[in-house]
Design an enzyme around this catalytic site. Structure first.
Site, short mmCIF file in Angstrom:
data_model
loop_
_atom_site.label_atom_id
_atom_site.label_comp_id
_atom_site.label_asym_id
_atom_site.label_seq_id
_atom_site.Cartn_x
_atom_site.Cartn_y
_atom_site.Cartn_z
N GLY A 77 -13.71 -5.51 5.83
CA GLY A 77 -14.68 -6.04 6.79
C GLY A 77 -14.95 -7.53 6.68
O GLY A 77 -15.74 -8.07 7.44
N GLY A 129 -10.48 -2.95 8.89
CA GLY A 129 -10.12 -3.09 10.29
C GLY A 129 -11.29 -3.13 11.24
O GLY A 129 -11.10 -2.98 12.45
N GLY A 171 -8.22 -8.54 5.34
CA GLY A 171 -7.19 -7.81 6.05
C GLY A 171 -7.04 -8.33 7.45
O GLY A 171 -6.44 -9.38 7.69
N LYS A 194 0.82 -1.21 0.00
CA LYS A 194 0.00 0.00 0.00
C LYS A 194 0.85 1.26 0.00
O LYS A 194 1.89 1.32 0.65
CB LYS A 194 -0.88 0.03 1.26
CG LYS A 194 -1.98 -1.02 1.28
CD LYS A 194 -2.82 -0.86 2.54
CE LYS A 194 -3.72 -2.07 2.79
NZ LYS A 194 -4.84 -2.14 1.84
N ARG A 197 -23.29 -3.23 -3.50
CA ARG A 197 -24.67 -3.06 -4.01
C ARG A 197 -24.82 -1.73 -4.76
O ARG A 197 -25.49 -1.67 -5.80
CB ARG A 197 -25.67 -3.12 -2.86
CG ARG A 197 -25.93 -4.55 -2.37
CD ARG A 197 -27.19 -4.58 -1.53
NE ARG A 197 -27.46 -5.88 -0.95
CZ ARG A 197 -28.14 -6.85 -1.58
NH1 ARG A 197 -28.60 -6.64 -2.80
NH2 ARG A 197 -28.36 -8.00 -0.97
#
Lengths: 290, 188
Positions: free
Chosen positions: A212, A151, A233, A79, A163
């Site tokens: 998530g 996170g 993650g 990142k 969506r």
């Protein structure tokens, strides 16, 4: 350059149906590879710890990234901060396979994203909706992921972003051609990209779910909602049994409609990451970089 | 005719698009249930060979699919697929299906910056577009392996009995001749 961009989009195509895992050490990278990760994301701290520690979070130490590159044979991503093209140049110099211009780190520029067309290495960027996705693609991103809310272990935002993206794509696909110009104006994106979405009913690059995902069921949910693969993650190395959970999420992504199999995969995984609810969050990372 | 496409991870949808364009029916292979049908040929797509190899074992697809291939079922394998078929993988003690006597080097052209596109001769076809993504190449080919294409002295395409193995990705370019050649094998 066109050719390089095509090759970069095609690498993302090879990652489809796979799980990309956040790792902070060569040992974790090995565990992820053995558990079936199709790529790893090298970073200093996983998002849950970045959230807990606060402060400014930056690109990882190149030495640590090199250690991970040497430890595994699968692609290694890393990142950089939004807009921090000097960090991106460093990552390119150490031959990273994919750069994530990521809202998980503290943004370096509150107006401009990196001009990713200047780079030879590919970029993945987060997006909450079609407009953001196409703006990033216009800047040169060759892969998109939902932002979700990193996170947290809370899937609600990734679901919302996926969506929103899908319904906007369906809407553009169903439009009359003569209204596409106005739609491009509304979304602040080039007409050519809107035309591509209209004709093909999809983004011009691969789209993964991120932010998530904590359980095999979360991964299956995102795949059924149209994700082409999943980033995990904090969900793995913040859980009780990282190895087992990682392997279970990999298999759930392959057989995402097979509830019987996912039921077995979900059994006895140990503790999931604790997680934070959307309402309890102080810092919304998804608000960074639009 | 029906083709099975290994769909545990990777770029299987791109092969499906080629078969759609050629009007050839196919089914995805993701779990044991999917093996309870008869196929005339099987495609092993690109992706990550470590992931695919692991999932083949854990989803109990490995032994039956290896048997199919050993029994002569035609196979088209691209990139990671070629690694699955190789008898020897450099730097690794273990192999996967190991049904072609070749030695492959993984990520032989380096990291993503080494990925490239070119055009080159393929035996029996002529000049074809070739896209290499973090690709492997073949460092040794044993008896009975027919070399279809080499680029700068590295072997990038072979045929051995009914198996075709390629370092590159014909499914990413709009040239269907390699797929058509494979489908001819499946008809026999």
């Amino acid at each position: 350059m066109e050719n390089r961009y095509e090759l970069n989009k095609q690498l993302a195509q090879m990652l489809k149906g796979g799980v990309i895992m956040d790792v902070t050490t060569p040992e974790q990278a090995k565990i992820a590879e053995e558990a079936g990760a199709c790529a790893v994301m090298a970073l200093e701290r996983i998002p849950a710890d970045i959230r807990a520690a606060g402060g400014v979070s930056r690109m990882s130490d190149p030495k640590m990234i090199r250690g991970i590159q040497e430890a595994v044979s699968i692609p290694v991503m890393a990142k950089c901060r939004i807009g921090h093209f000097a960090e991106a140049q460093i990552l390119q110099a150490i031959e990273i396979d994919y750069i994530d211009e990521s809202e998980v780190l503290s943004p370096a520029d509150d107006v401009y994203h990196i001009n990713k067309r200047d780079f030879q290495v590919p970029f993945v960027c987060g997006a909450r909706d079609l407009g953001e996705a196409l703006r990033r693609i216009n800047e040169g991103a060759s892969m998109i992921r939902t932002k979700g809310e990193p996170g947290t272990g809370d899937i609600v935002q990734a679901v919302r972003h996926m969506r929103m993206m899908n319904s906007a794509i369906a809407k553009v696909a169903a439009m009359r051609e003569d209204v596409l110009y106005e739609e491009a104006k509304q979304l602040q994106v080039p007409y050519e990209l809107i035309l591509y979405v209209h004709k093909n009913g999809r983004l011009p690059v691969v789209n993964f779910a991120a932010g998530g995902v904590a359980t095999p069921a979360d991964a299956a949910l995102m795949m059924q909602l149209g994700a082409e693969g999943v980033f995990v993650g904090s969900g793995i190395f913040k859980s009780g049994n990282p190895k087992k959970r990682a392997g279970a999420i990999v298999k759930a992504v392959t057989n995402y409609t097979d509830a019987q199999m996912i039921a077995e995969l979900s059994a006895d995984l140990g503790e999931a990451m604790v997680g934070i609810n959307e309402q309890e969050i102080q810092l919304l990372m998804a608000e960074r970089g639009k | 005719m029906k083709i099975g496409i290994l769909a545990v991870q990777g770029a299987f949808a791109e092969h499906e698009a080629v078969l759609d364009a050629l009007h050839i029916p196919y089914k995805e292979i993701r779990c044991m249930r999917d093996l309870q049908q008869t196929f005339d040929g099987v495609i092993l797509p690109g992706g990550e060979s470590t992931v695919q190899g692991k999932l083949l074992h854990e989803l109990h697809l490995f032994a039956p699919m290896r048997q199919w291939i050993a029994d002569g079922m035609p196979v088209l394998a691209t990139c990671a697929g070629m690694i699955l078929l190789a008898q020897t993988i450099e730097g690794q003690d273990t192999a996967y299906f190991a049904t072609i006597p070749i030695t492959v080097r993984r990520n032989a052209y380096g990291r993503q910056l080494g990925s490239f596109h070119t055009e080159s001769e393929c035996r029996g076809i002529g000049k074809i577009p070739m896209t290499f993504i973090r690709a492997p190449y073949i460092t040794q080919a044993g008896d009975g392996v027919s070399i279809l294409s080499t680029i700068e002295e590295h072997i990038v395409a072979v045929r051995y009995q009914n198996q075709i193995a390629l370092s590159f990705h014909p499914e990413l370019d709009c040239d269907y001749r390699l797929h058509q050649g494979f489908l001819e094998l499946c008809k026999q």
